[in-house]
Design a protein around this motif. Structure first.
Motif, PDB file in Angstrom:
ATOM      1  N   THR A 164       1.113  -1.283  -0.127  1.00 14.69           N
ATOM      2  CA  THR A 164       0.011  -0.143  -0.160  1.00 14.69           C
ATOM      3  C   THR A 164       0.903   1.350  -0.026  1.00 14.69           C
ATOM      4  O   THR A 164       1.948   1.298   0.896  1.00 14.69           O
ATOM      5  N   THR A 165       0.866   2.084  -1.074  1.00 12.45           N
ATOM      6  CA  THR A 165       1.652   3.315  -1.093  1.00 12.45           C
ATOM      7  C   THR A 165       0.877   4.530  -1.078  1.00 12.45           C
ATOM      8  O   THR A 165      -0.052   4.539  -1.983  1.00 12.45           O
ATOM      9  N   ARG A 166       1.238   5.483  -0.324  1.00 12.91           N
ATOM     10  CA  ARG A 166       0.914   6.846  -0.383  1.00 12.91           C
ATOM     11  C   ARG A 166       1.804   7.834  -1.260  1.00 12.91           C
ATOM     12  O   ARG A 166       2.738   7.933  -0.363  1.00 12.91           O
ATOM     13  N   TYR A 167       1.215   8.376  -2.275  1.00 10.54           N
ATOM     14  CA  TYR A 167       2.117   9.584  -2.754  1.00 10.54           C
ATOM     15  C   TYR A 167       1.593  10.738  -2.225  1.00 10.54           C
ATOM     16  O   TYR A 167       0.544  10.916  -2.415  1.00 10.54           O
ATOM     17  N   VAL A 168       2.491  11.794  -2.109  1.00  7.65           N
ATOM     18  CA  VAL A 168       2.038  13.005  -1.972  1.00  7.65           C
ATOM     19  C   VAL A 168       2.934  14.139  -2.723  1.00  7.65           C
ATOM     20  O   VAL A 168       4.121  13.907  -2.699  1.00  7.65           O
ATOM     21  N   PHE A 169       2.189  14.763  -3.554  1.00 12.91           N
ATOM     22  CA  PHE A 169       2.730  15.779  -4.647  1.00 12.91           C
ATOM     23  C   PHE A 169       2.580  16.908  -4.278  1.00 12.91           C
ATOM     24  O   PHE A 169       1.335  17.327  -3.981  1.00 12.91           O
ATOM     25  N   SER A 170       3.510  17.737  -4.200  1.00 14.19           N
ATOM     26  CA  SER A 170       3.597  19.234  -3.688  1.00 14.19           C
ATOM     27  C   SER A 170       4.638  19.965  -4.202  1.00 14.19           C
ATOM     28  O   SER A 170       5.370  19.216  -4.962  1.00 14.19           O
ATOM     29  N   LEU A 184       4.655  -2.505   3.189  1.00 15.09           N
ATOM     30  CA  LEU A 184       4.842  -3.888   2.875  1.00 15.09           C
ATOM     31  C   LEU A 184       4.297  -4.850   3.761  1.00 15.09           C
ATOM     32  O   LEU A 184       4.567  -4.821   4.932  1.00 15.09           O
ATOM     33  N   LYS A 185       3.206  -5.566   3.526  1.00 15.31           N
ATOM     34  CA  LYS A 185       2.694  -6.604   4.514  1.00 15.31           C
ATOM     35  C   LYS A 185       2.871  -8.138   3.796  1.00 15.31           C
ATOM     36  O   LYS A 185       2.415  -8.212   2.793  1.00 15.31           O
ATOM     37  N   GLN A 280      13.179   6.939  10.512  1.00 19.92           N
ATOM     38  CA  GLN A 280      12.332   5.988  10.895  1.00 19.92           C
ATOM     39  C   GLN A 280      12.286   4.720  10.121  1.00 19.92           C
ATOM     40  O   GLN A 280      11.896   3.452  10.342  1.00 19.92           O
ATOM     41  N   ASN A 281      13.087   4.863   8.837  1.00 23.17           N
ATOM     42  CA  ASN A 281      13.074   3.494   7.893  1.00 23.17           C
ATOM     43  C   ASN A 281      14.085   2.710   8.450  1.00 23.17           C
ATOM     44  O   ASN A 281      15.046   3.067   9.120  1.00 23.17           O
ATOM     45  N   ILE A 282      13.835   1.449   8.361  1.00 29.55           N
ATOM     46  CA  ILE A 282      14.690   0.250   8.594  1.00 29.55           C
ATOM     47  C   ILE A 282      16.134   0.647   7.791  1.00 29.55           C
ATOM     48  O   ILE A 282      16.041   0.989   6.620  1.00 29.55           O
ATOM     49  N   THR A 324       6.917  -0.326   7.019  1.00 27.62           N
ATOM     50  CA  THR A 324       6.787   1.051   6.109  1.00 27.62           C
ATOM     51  C   THR A 324       8.186   1.652   5.919  1.00 27.62           C
ATOM     52  O   THR A 324       8.943   1.850   6.804  1.00 27.62           O
ATOM     53  N   PHE A 325       8.270   2.114   4.525  1.00 32.20           N
ATOM     54  CA  PHE A 325       9.255   3.058   4.148  1.00 32.20           C
ATOM     55  C   PHE A 325       8.768   4.221   3.847  1.00 32.20           C
ATOM     56  O   PHE A 325       7.765   4.359   3.246  1.00 32.20           O
ATOM     57  N   ARG A 326       9.548   5.208   4.248  1.00 30.45           N
ATOM     58  CA  ARG A 326       9.262   6.632   3.649  1.00 30.45           C
ATOM     59  C   ARG A 326      10.227   7.270   3.177  1.00 30.45           C
ATOM     60  O   ARG A 326      11.404   7.480   3.711  1.00 30.45           O
TER      61      ARG A 326
END
Length: 353
Positions: A164-170, A184-185, A280-282, A324-326
């Motif tokens: 599941t991916t959330r893109y934020v465009f700004s 990723l699950k 907070q990424n691995i 989760t990766f950001r």
């Protein structure tokens, strides 16, 4: 009479619900950032002030969803066109390098990174990331958000992971920003991301943003055909990496950093492209799989190859677990950003939880 009044009230409510905002002049007002889904074309287009910025695409031949192409605020393409839309003078290596993507080279023994319609010498077995659905779209004056889901599948179609991916465009002025938050699950079985140098979030850059090189290569000619070139032509090739740790050029490869920026010019337009790794990424701060030939990638999971065997990370998800990766991609034009400016932008990103 009461019935007529009730119907009139209903029509008024419906009209208000479907009305388009207007500005002071009475003209219809559109959001600066807009998303348009085109199911037949297997894409969602992202525009800013009515001009194309990028598209989320998922054609079968790419074997994964990607953002392609990506433009500066002035409309200049920063991504390589080949193999989807070849442009003269481009390299024709690595057909799996398309736009901005997210995958990995060894997931339970399946190679998701090197899969394409032309796998070349890569033996597989190959995994494929299949777009499943567009789950949410919203536009606005300051940003647009797109939420999509995909499945990481084995060759027989059995899903290993739900993505599941959330893109934020700004972005404002000459800056455009893409934030990608990916969860990723693991589904029915444990999933092992065996330490591998091929990953994780990556961008394939336009020829002008590569590092100058003198090595012989194969490029597309004016008709789009592959042509051997015995010696590289470096006119207009201006790229230069720099990391948050002050490392520059090809030396960035295999080093850890919170961010890496790439400064260059496309024609007369100065361009800076930066990829940022969230604290907070691995594996933070990530290792960088950044190559002078135009591959710009951050790989927190492939530590063995990057550290010459000094470190190793075989990351595992138990069935039902998630990670989760950001990441954030910044594209700035009109001037090259200094490291202090990129670092200031990174600090704002790092504060986001």
């Amino acid at each position: 009479m009461k019935r007529i009044m009730n119907l009139a009230s209903l029509f008024l409510v419906v009209a208000c619900a479907w009305s388009v905002p207007v500005d002071a002049s009475g003209q219809s007002k559109k959001n600066r950032f807009q998303l348009t889904e085109r199911k037949q074309g297997k894409r969602v287009d992202v525009t800013v002030d009515g001009k194309p910025f990028t598209s989320y695409i998922y054609p079968d031949e790419v074997k994964k969803p990607v953002l392609y192409p990506i433009r500066t605020a002035k409309g200049t393409l920063i991504t390589r066109g080949w193999p989807l839309d070849p442009r003269p003078g481009e390299r024709v290596d690595h057909p799996h390098h398309v736009g901005l993507w997210f995958n990995y080279g060894d997931v339970n023994g399946y190679d998701f990174w090197n899969n394409s319609n032309d796998t070349g010498s890569h033996k597989g077995p190959f995994g494929t990331i299949r777009h499943r659905s567009v789950d949410q779209m919203s536009g606005g004056d300051d940003k647009a958000e797109l939420v999509v889901s995909s499945k990481w599948q084995k060759p027989d179609g059995t899903p290993l992971l739900l993505e599941t991916t959330r893109y934020v465009f700004s972005g404002e002025g000459d800056t455009r920003i893409i934030e990608r938050v990916t969860t990723l699950k693991a589904l029915q079985e444990d999933v092992l991301f065996r330490d591998n140098k091929e990953g994780l979030i990556a961008l394939r850059l336009a020829r002008e943003l590569e590092h100058p090189s003198t090595q012989p290569e194969i490029f597309t000619d004016a008709s789009g055909k592959a042509t051997s070139v015995p010696r590289m032509e470096n006119e207009g090739i201006t790229g230069m990496y720099e990391s948050s740790e002050g490392v520059k050029g090809d030396s960035v490869w295999g080093t850890r950093a919170s961010w890496v920026s790439l400064n260059g010019r496309i024609g007369q337009e100065p361009v800076t492209v930066a990829i940022m790794d969230h604290p907070q990424n691995i594996g933070y701060p990530t290792y960088w799989h950044a190559r002078g030939y135009g591959l710009f990638a951050a790989n927190p999971l492939g530590q063995k190859a990057m550290s010459n065997g000094a470190q190793e990370l075989n990351f595992k998800l138990r069935a039902g677990e998630s990670v989760t990766f950001r990441h954030r991609v910044l594209v700035h034009s009109g001037e090259n950003l200094a490291s202090e400016e990129v670092n200031a932008a990174y600090r704002k990103f790092a504060l986001n939880k």
